[in-house]
Design a protein around this motif. Structure first.
Motif, PDB file in Angstrom:
ATOM      1  N   THR A 212       2.542  16.131  10.876  1.00 35.27           N
ATOM      2  CA  THR A 212       2.645  17.585  11.051  1.00 35.27           C
ATOM      3  C   THR A 212       3.417  18.124   9.851  1.00 35.27           C
ATOM      4  O   THR A 212       4.560  17.708   9.593  1.00 35.27           O
ATOM      5  CB  THR A 212       3.380  17.948  12.353  1.00 35.27           C
ATOM      6  N   TRP A 213       2.782  19.074   9.106  1.00 28.51           N
ATOM      7  CA  TRP A 213       3.329  19.466   7.792  1.00 28.51           C
ATOM      8  C   TRP A 213       4.264  20.675   7.854  1.00 28.51           C
ATOM      9  O   TRP A 213       4.876  21.032   6.851  1.00 28.51           O
ATOM     10  CB  TRP A 213       2.174  19.762   6.835  1.00 28.51           C
ATOM     11  N   GLY A 214       4.389  21.312   8.984  1.00 24.92           N
ATOM     12  CA  GLY A 214       5.358  22.390   9.134  1.00 24.92           C
ATOM     13  C   GLY A 214       4.907  23.737   8.634  1.00 24.92           C
ATOM     14  O   GLY A 214       5.717  24.676   8.568  1.00 24.92           O
ATOM     15  N   ASP A 215       3.627  23.880   8.266  1.00 27.09           N
ATOM     16  CA  ASP A 215       3.133  25.162   7.755  1.00 27.09           C
ATOM     17  C   ASP A 215       2.183  25.847   8.721  1.00 27.09           C
ATOM     18  O   ASP A 215       1.462  26.770   8.343  1.00 27.09           O
ATOM     19  CB  ASP A 215       2.444  24.958   6.402  1.00 27.09           C
ATOM     20  N   GLY A 216       2.190  25.397   9.970  1.00 25.76           N
ATOM     21  CA  GLY A 216       1.349  26.027  10.969  1.00 25.76           C
ATOM     22  C   GLY A 216      -0.009  25.402  11.134  1.00 25.76           C
ATOM     23  O   GLY A 216      -0.747  25.758  12.072  1.00 25.76           O
ATOM     24  N   GLU A 217      -0.389  24.480  10.273  1.00 21.21           N
ATOM     25  CA  GLU A 217      -1.675  23.816  10.426  1.00 21.21           C
ATOM     26  C   GLU A 217      -1.594  22.757  11.526  1.00 21.21           C
ATOM     27  O   GLU A 217      -0.520  22.229  11.837  1.00 21.21           O
ATOM     28  CB  GLU A 217      -2.094  23.164   9.101  1.00 21.21           C
ATOM     29  N   ASP A 218      -2.737  22.440  12.137  1.00 21.25           N
ATOM     30  CA  ASP A 218      -2.781  21.439  13.206  1.00 21.25           C
ATOM     31  C   ASP A 218      -2.366  20.068  12.676  1.00 21.25           C
ATOM     32  O   ASP A 218      -2.618  19.742  11.504  1.00 21.25           O
ATOM     33  CB  ASP A 218      -4.190  21.347  13.778  1.00 21.25           C
ATOM     34  N   PRO A 219      -1.721  19.258  13.540  1.00 17.27           N
ATOM     35  CA  PRO A 219      -1.375  17.894  13.127  1.00 17.27           C
ATOM     36  C   PRO A 219      -2.638  17.115  12.755  1.00 17.27           C
ATOM     37  O   PRO A 219      -3.726  17.375  13.274  1.00 17.27           O
ATOM     38  CB  PRO A 219      -0.696  17.310  14.360  1.00 17.27           C
ATOM     39  N   GLU A 220      -2.468  16.166  11.837  1.00 16.80           N
ATOM     40  CA  GLU A 220      -3.601  15.356  11.422  1.00 16.80           C
ATOM     41  C   GLU A 220      -3.264  13.875  11.559  1.00 16.80           C
ATOM     42  O   GLU A 220      -2.113  13.461  11.397  1.00 16.80           O
ATOM     43  CB  GLU A 220      -4.005  15.663   9.978  1.00 16.80           C
ATOM     44  N   ILE A 221      -4.292  13.082  11.925  1.00 14.74           N
ATOM     45  CA  ILE A 221      -4.165  11.627  11.978  1.00 14.74           C
ATOM     46  C   ILE A 221      -4.580  11.079  10.614  1.00 14.74           C
ATOM     47  O   ILE A 221      -5.694  11.342  10.145  1.00 14.74           O
ATOM     48  CB  ILE A 221      -5.036  11.017  13.081  1.00 14.74           C
ATOM     49  N   ASN A 222      -3.675  10.339   9.985  1.00 19.66           N
ATOM     50  CA  ASN A 222      -3.982   9.751   8.685  1.00 19.66           C
ATOM     51  C   ASN A 222      -3.223   8.439   8.577  1.00 19.66           C
ATOM     52  O   ASN A 222      -1.981   8.429   8.579  1.00 19.66           O
ATOM     53  CB  ASN A 222      -3.586  10.706   7.555  1.00 19.66           C
ATOM     54  N   ASN A 223      -3.946   7.344   8.489  1.00 17.66           N
ATOM     55  CA  ASN A 223      -3.329   6.015   8.460  1.00 17.66           C
ATOM     56  C   ASN A 223      -3.223   5.434   7.061  1.00 17.66           C
ATOM     57  O   ASN A 223      -2.936   4.239   6.895  1.00 17.66           O
ATOM     58  CB  ASN A 223      -4.130   5.056   9.354  1.00 17.66           C
ATOM     59  N   ASN A 224      -3.446   6.268   6.035  1.00 17.11           N
ATOM     60  CA  ASN A 224      -3.332   5.773   4.658  1.00 17.11           C
ATOM     61  C   ASN A 224      -1.870   5.546   4.296  1.00 17.11           C
ATOM     62  O   ASN A 224      -0.960   6.201   4.828  1.00 17.11           O
ATOM     63  CB  ASN A 224      -3.949   6.763   3.679  1.00 17.11           C
ATOM     64  N   ALA A 225      -1.675   4.662   3.343  1.00 17.82           N
ATOM     65  CA  ALA A 225      -0.312   4.373   2.897  1.00 17.82           C
ATOM     66  C   ALA A 225       0.271   5.523   2.088  1.00 17.82           C
ATOM     67  O   ALA A 225       1.473   5.775   2.111  1.00 17.82           O
ATOM     68  CB  ALA A 225      -0.295   3.077   2.081  1.00 17.82           C
ATOM     69  N   THR A 226      -0.561   6.239   1.352  1.00 14.14           N
ATOM     70  CA  THR A 226      -0.139   7.393   0.549  1.00 14.14           C
ATOM     71  C   THR A 226      -1.093   8.539   0.846  1.00 14.14           C
ATOM     72  O   THR A 226      -2.313   8.351   0.871  1.00 14.14           O
ATOM     73  CB  THR A 226      -0.152   7.063  -0.950  1.00 14.14           C
ATOM     74  N   LEU A 227      -0.546   9.729   1.037  1.00 10.29           N
ATOM     75  CA  LEU A 227      -1.390  10.877   1.332  1.00 10.29           C
ATOM     76  C   LEU A 227      -0.737  12.137   0.792  1.00 10.29           C
ATOM     77  O   LEU A 227       0.462  12.142   0.461  1.00 10.29           O
ATOM     78  CB  LEU A 227      -1.656  11.009   2.821  1.00 10.29           C
ATOM     79  N   SER A 228      -1.527  13.212   0.674  1.00 15.18           N
ATOM     80  CA  SER A 228      -1.032  14.460   0.082  1.00 15.18           C
ATOM     81  C   SER A 228      -1.372  15.639   0.974  1.00 15.18           C
ATOM     82  O   SER A 228      -2.284  15.570   1.807  1.00 15.18           O
ATOM     83  CB  SER A 228      -1.628  14.666  -1.309  1.00 15.18           C
ATOM     84  N   HIS A 229      -0.635  16.756   0.735  1.00  6.10           N
ATOM     85  CA  HIS A 229      -0.879  17.997   1.467  1.00  6.10           C
ATOM     86  C   HIS A 229      -0.570  19.153   0.538  1.00  6.10           C
ATOM     87  O   HIS A 229       0.426  19.129  -0.204  1.00  6.10           O
ATOM     88  CB  HIS A 229       0.000  18.077   2.711  1.00  6.10           C
ATOM     89  N   ASN A 230      -1.410  20.193   0.554  1.00  2.00           N
ATOM     90  CA  ASN A 230      -1.218  21.369  -0.287  1.00  2.00           C
ATOM     91  C   ASN A 230      -0.763  22.548   0.563  1.00  2.00           C
ATOM     92  O   ASN A 230      -1.376  22.872   1.579  1.00  2.00           O
ATOM     93  CB  ASN A 230      -2.507  21.738  -1.008  1.00  2.00           C
ATOM     94  N   TYR A 231       0.328  23.184   0.097  1.00  2.00           N
ATOM     95  CA  TYR A 231       0.868  24.367   0.757  1.00  2.00           C
ATOM     96  C   TYR A 231       0.356  25.621   0.050  1.00  2.00           C
ATOM     97  O   TYR A 231      -0.085  25.577  -1.109  1.00  2.00           O
ATOM     98  CB  TYR A 231       2.390  24.322   0.756  1.00  2.00           C
ATOM     99  N   THR A 232       0.428  26.727   0.734  1.00  2.49           N
ATOM    100  CA  THR A 232      -0.059  27.993   0.175  1.00  2.49           C
ATOM    101  C   THR A 232       1.062  28.883  -0.340  1.00  2.49           C
ATOM    102  O   THR A 232       0.791  29.842  -1.064  1.00  2.49           O
ATOM    103  CB  THR A 232      -0.860  28.768   1.230  1.00  2.49           C
ATOM    104  N   SER A 233       2.292  28.582   0.024  1.00  2.00           N
ATOM    105  CA  SER A 233       3.414  29.403  -0.446  1.00  2.00           C
ATOM    106  C   SER A 233       4.673  28.545  -0.498  1.00  2.00           C
ATOM    107  O   SER A 233       4.812  27.574   0.258  1.00  2.00           O
ATOM    108  CB  SER A 233       3.638  30.613   0.476  1.00  2.00           C
ATOM    109  N   PRO A 234       5.588  28.879  -1.389  1.00  2.00           N
ATOM    110  CA  PRO A 234       6.827  28.104  -1.492  1.00  2.00           C
ATOM    111  C   PRO A 234       7.735  28.367  -0.292  1.00  2.00           C
ATOM    112  O   PRO A 234       7.807  29.475   0.218  1.00  2.00           O
ATOM    113  CB  PRO A 234       7.454  28.628  -2.784  1.00  2.00           C
ATOM    114  N   ASP A 235       8.377  27.319   0.184  1.00  2.00           N
ATOM    115  CA  ASP A 235       9.283  27.479   1.321  1.00  2.00           C
ATOM    116  C   ASP A 235       9.918  26.116   1.615  1.00  2.00           C
ATOM    117  O   ASP A 235       9.619  25.124   0.932  1.00  2.00           O
ATOM    118  CB  ASP A 235       8.524  27.975   2.555  1.00  2.00           C
ATOM    119  N   GLN A 236      10.746  26.105   2.635  1.00  2.00           N
ATOM    120  CA  GLN A 236      11.302  24.846   3.124  1.00  2.00           C
ATOM    121  C   GLN A 236      10.546  24.475   4.406  1.00  2.00           C
ATOM    122  O   GLN A 236      10.484  25.263   5.351  1.00  2.00           O
ATOM    123  CB  GLN A 236      12.798  24.984   3.400  1.00  2.00           C
TER     124      GLN A 236
END
Length: 456
Positions: free
Chosen positions: A64-88
């Motif tokens: 769960t990335w904290g930007d309001g998007e639905d949680p995703e299942i991902n079993n990869n060892a390394t993965l990425s996520h793109n945000y639309t605006s700067p924030d914490q």
């Protein structure tokens, strides 16, 4: 007693046997963990590594990335996520049992994405306005933590009404046919609005986008000044007369697309050079007692209604005879005059103090062939230019470090009077007139600027 003893031994043997066996293995609980691999603060991309411990194979990893998007299942060892605006953002990783879908372990980390920017976008405060008649320059400061480095784009809209329904071109002003739309400008802390009408009200809207496309908009109202006449300043040196005009209608630079400057004088002075915008002109100085009168006209054009301002001024800066520097080793004095003479059937310009017949009198001699015409440049060479001093005759040194190929420029011929000037024909025309002559006895230098002589 015997039966009791047997029972005791059996218990001891049982205990001993039990202590000798290995303890059974205890299953370890999975622990959710992840580490930040990379944060790209420009593109707002987060890359993480799943470093969870002791997890069995029959589990899923939920992010769960904290930007309001639905949680995703991902079993990869390394993965990425793109945000639309700067924030914490609070990033959560959960380990879920594959059979029951129940949470086995979880971890949450707070991660800052993007450079530090203001929540309210780009913030400015107008600090100064320089009002011209035909232009206006706006200045502002970035405030409350904003900076010019945070601005990605800057757009400007110009109008004559507060509702921004009657638009003008922000870069071309009143120009006929210019697009009347919002325009992008280079990011700055100031803005020059050109080609405006005097004594008129305008409204400017400046729209900023920060590096993450967050918008901030500011408007300002201003009124241009009344039309003012230009100011004229005169100057010059030994041989030149300069006219510099200063606009009192422009706060910025003179843009020749919208404003032109015309300069005329009553003496038909010969022009040496002028600035690209026409506000600074260098002439050869006039000889005679008449003062120079200069008219400077400034015209705002490239619009439906042109505007003009006009100033006339005079300057009595001429010399009566020969303009030269008297501090030299040559034969010229403060009484020296120039005239045309004939020696052995050849025409010369003689410059010196002798008023009678000359042939070997002290002075400077320039020989020429046909009658000079306005605009002619007579090269000064050892064959046609020399001085006679007490030490004898000395010819000019051709193309020396001092001379650099000088010539005599014929500026004007009126009623038998010839106005001429020594000119550097390869470098700085109209300036620097130290001529060098040399014979076996001595080296002579004379400085001659401009001279006037009478044809015979």
């Amino acid at each position: 007693m015997k039966n009791l003893l047997y029972i005791s031994i059996a218990v001891l043997i049982s205990l001993f046997t039990s202590c000798g066996n290995d303890d059974p293995e205890v299953a370890l609980q999975p622990k959710a963990e992840f580490t930040v691999n990379t944060i790209d603060h420009e593109t707002l991309e987060l890359i993480v590594d799943n470093s969870s411990l002791d997890a069995p194979t029959n589990v899923n990893y939920q992010w769960t990335w904290g930007d309001g998007e639905d949680p995703e299942i991902n079993n990869n060892a390394t993965l990425s996520h793109n945000y639309t605006s700067p924030d914490q953002y609070s990033v959560t990783l959960k380990i879920l049992d594959l059979d029951t879908d129940q949470e086995v372990s979880s971890v949450t980390e707070s991660i800052t994405i993007g450079d530090d920017v203001n929540e309210g976008g780009i913030q400015i405060q107008f600090s100064q306005t320089n009002y011209g008649a035909w232009d206006t320059e706006l200045f502002w400061n970035y405030i409350n933590g904003s900076s010019i480095e945070q601005v990605k784009s800057m757009y400007v809209t110009l109008a004559t009404d507060a509702e921004f329904t009657n638009l003008l071109s922000p870069s071309r002003g009143l120009e006929i046919g210019a697009p009347k739309v919002e325009e992008e400008f280079d990011v700055s802390e100031k803005l020059l609005l050109k080609n405006l009408a005097s004594s008129s009200e305008y409204f400017a809207k400046i729209r900023f986008l920060d590096k993450y496309d967050k918008e901030s908009v500011y408007t300002i109202e201003f009124t241009t000044h009344v039309n003012n006449n230009p100011t004229i300043q005169f100057g010059g040196d030994i041989n030149t007369f300069t006219v510099q005009s200063k606009s009192n209608n422009l706060e910025g630079y003179l843009d020749t697309d919208f404003t032109t400057v015309g300069v005329t004088n009553n003496m038909d002075l010969t022009e040496i050079s002028r600035s690209e915008d026409g506000t600074y002109i260098v002439y050869f100085k006039n000889i005679g007692s008449e003062a120079v009168e200069v008219e400077v006209s400034e015209i705002a054009f490239n619009r439906e209604k042109e505007e003009t301002s006009l100033t006339t001024d005079g300057e009595g800066s001429a010399s009566d005879h020969v303009i030269f520097n008297s501090s030299n080793s040559g034969p010229l004095t403060s009484e020296s005059k120039a005239r045309k003479v004939t020696i052995n059937g050849e025409s010369f310009i003689y410059i010196g103090d002798e008023m009678g017949a000359v042939s070997n009198s002290e002075g400077l001699y320039i020989k020429y062939g046909s009658e000079p015409a306005k605009g002619d440049l007579l090269d000064l060479t050892p064959e046609n230019t020399y001085v006679i001093t007490a030490e004898g005759k000395a010819e000019i040194i051709d193309d020396s470090d001092i001379n650099q190929k000088f010539g005599l420029r014929i500026l004007k011929i009126v009623d038998g009077q010839i106005n001429a000037a020594v000119e550097n024909s390869t470098h700085d025309e109209g300036t620097g007139f130290l001529l060098e002559f040399k014979n076996q006895e001595a080296t002579v230098t004379s400085t001659i600027g401009q001279l006037l002589f009478i044809t015979e």
